[in-house]
Design a protein around this motif. Structure first.
Motif, PDB file in Angstrom:
ATOM      1  N   ASP A 154      -6.339   0.583   9.219  1.00  0.00           N
ATOM      2  CA  ASP A 154      -5.852  -0.085   8.010  1.00  0.00           C
ATOM      3  C   ASP A 154      -7.002  -0.565   7.126  1.00  0.00           C
ATOM      4  OD1 ASP A 154      -3.592  -0.621   6.500  1.00  0.00           O
ATOM      5  OD2 ASP A 154      -3.402  -2.680   7.201  1.00  0.00           O
ATOM      6  N   LYS A 186      -0.789   4.485  10.825  1.00  0.00           N
ATOM      7  CA  LYS A 186      -1.629   3.337  10.490  1.00  0.00           C
ATOM      8  C   LYS A 186      -2.574   3.109  11.656  1.00  0.00           C
ATOM      9  CE  LYS A 186      -0.137  -0.287   8.235  1.00  0.00           C
ATOM     10  NZ  LYS A 186       0.451  -1.597   7.811  1.00  0.00           N
ATOM     11  N   ASN A 205      -7.021   8.148   1.589  1.00  0.00           N
ATOM     12  CA  ASN A 205      -6.577   7.227   2.626  1.00  0.00           C
ATOM     13  C   ASN A 205      -5.453   6.377   2.045  1.00  0.00           C
ATOM     14  OD1 ASN A 205      -8.464   8.042   4.595  1.00  0.00           O
ATOM     15  ND2 ASN A 205     -10.028   6.716   3.710  1.00  0.00           N
ATOM     16  N   CYS A 262      -3.969   3.900   3.159  1.00  0.00           N
ATOM     17  CA  CYS A 262      -4.043   2.455   3.400  1.00  0.00           C
ATOM     18  C   CYS A 262      -4.911   1.741   2.378  1.00  0.00           C
ATOM     19  CB  CYS A 262      -4.568   2.175   4.814  1.00  0.00           C
ATOM     20  SG  CYS A 262      -6.347   2.479   5.036  1.00  0.00           S
ATOM     21  N   CYS A 297      -4.376   7.832   8.241  1.00  0.00           N
ATOM     22  CA  CYS A 297      -3.361   7.703   7.190  1.00  0.00           C
ATOM     23  C   CYS A 297      -3.565   8.700   6.045  1.00  0.00           C
ATOM     24  CB  CYS A 297      -3.384   6.287   6.629  1.00  0.00           C
ATOM     25  SG  CYS A 297      -4.920   5.895   5.737  1.00  0.00           S
ATOM     26  N   THR A 328       0.836  -1.195   0.000  1.00  0.00           N
ATOM     27  CA  THR A 328       0.000   0.000   0.000  1.00  0.00           C
ATOM     28  C   THR A 328       0.877   1.253   0.000  1.00  0.00           C
ATOM     29  OG1 THR A 328      -0.111   0.149   2.419  1.00  0.00           O
ATOM     30  CG2 THR A 328      -1.815  -1.185   1.297  1.00  0.00           C
ATOM     31  N   LEU A 381       0.548   3.601   2.064  1.00  0.00           N
ATOM     32  CA  LEU A 381       0.865   3.823   3.478  1.00  0.00           C
ATOM     33  C   LEU A 381       2.132   3.081   3.883  1.00  0.00           C
ATOM     34  CD1 LEU A 381       0.253   4.800   6.341  1.00  0.00           C
ATOM     35  CD2 LEU A 381      -1.322   2.872   6.585  1.00  0.00           C
ATOM     36  N   ASP A 382       2.228   1.800   3.541  1.00  0.00           N
ATOM     37  CA  ASP A 382       3.407   1.019   3.910  1.00  0.00           C
ATOM     38  C   ASP A 382       4.650   1.474   3.148  1.00  0.00           C
ATOM     39  OD1 ASP A 382       2.123  -0.483   5.822  1.00  0.00           O
ATOM     40  OD2 ASP A 382       1.633  -2.128   4.467  1.00  0.00           O
TER      41      ASP A 382
END
Length: 211
Positions: free
Chosen positions: A83, A80, A100, A102, A90, A64, A66-67
């Motif tokens: 999720d 996070k 978002n 995530c 996020c 993602t 986010l990651d």
């Protein structure tokens, strides 16, 4: 008529022959093609701009945004939470729109401009929205604050651009957006500490209006 002689095979010879036969049958054929691992990740390169800097990453295509930000670029200001796209912790700004992080894959953002909380301001030079959150105590534990601030900055850009928050809102008829309207626009960002009134006050100050 001559008798055929029975070959003499010892027990040891018989066991050795049997073991050799088993080993031969178990050995893989050298010409057999290797079977690919279905669990092996599929990697892809993605290049985008993050907080004004060009970044190129080689990622598992399932990673993602986010990651990618947190684990690969070490921009841990973006949090996070659930999720699952339900809390807004996020939230980042991509090409001027809040999303978002995530819920979207990093490889989907080739060539995009991503702004995280680190890109809005720094401790010695706060973004006006960050300064307003500090002034009005728009946070308590602070976990949701990065997403709240990124969302708030994008909300004011949406209002300035005349983008309605829902189908019934007519910004031409009501150019001064109320506190209720700000709350509705910010409803995707959850504050478990309940600092909502202070958050609205901070956004209102930056917008230059009276709540």
């Amino acid at each position: 008529m001559p008798q055929l002689e029975t070959p003499s095979i010892s027990r040891r010879d018989l066991m050795a022959a049997s073991a050799a036969s088993v080993a031969a049958s178990a050995a893989p054929l050298s010409t057999e093609a290797a079977v690919p691992d279905p669990q092996a990740p599929v990697l892809a390169k993605v290049s985008f701009e993050v907080n004004g800097q060009a970044q190129t990453l080689e990622l598992d295509t399932r990673t993602t945004l986010l990651d990618a930000l947190r684990e690969h670029l070490k921009l841990t200001g973006t949090k996070k939470g659930c999720d699952h796209g339900q809390c807004g912790a996020c939230t980042v700004i991509v090409d001027g729109r809040r999303i978002n992080a995530c819920l979207t894959l990093a490889v989907m953002h080739e060539g995009d401009r991503v702004t995280t909380i680190e890109g809005l301001g720094s401790p010695d030079r706060l973004h006006p929205m960050q300064a307003a959150f500090v002034k009005h105590d728009g946070y308590q534990c602070g976990y949701c604050t990065p997403g709240q601030i990124c969302s708030a900055v994008a909300v004011l850009d949406e209002i300035k651009a005349g983008i309605p928050s829902h189908a019934s809102l007519d910004l031409t008829a009501a150019p001064e957006v109320s506190s209720d309207e700000l709350r509705e626009r910010m409803s995707g960002n959850i504050c478990r500490c309940g600092a909502y009134s202070n958050i609205v006050e901070a956004i209102t100050e930056v917008a230059g209006r009276t709540a």
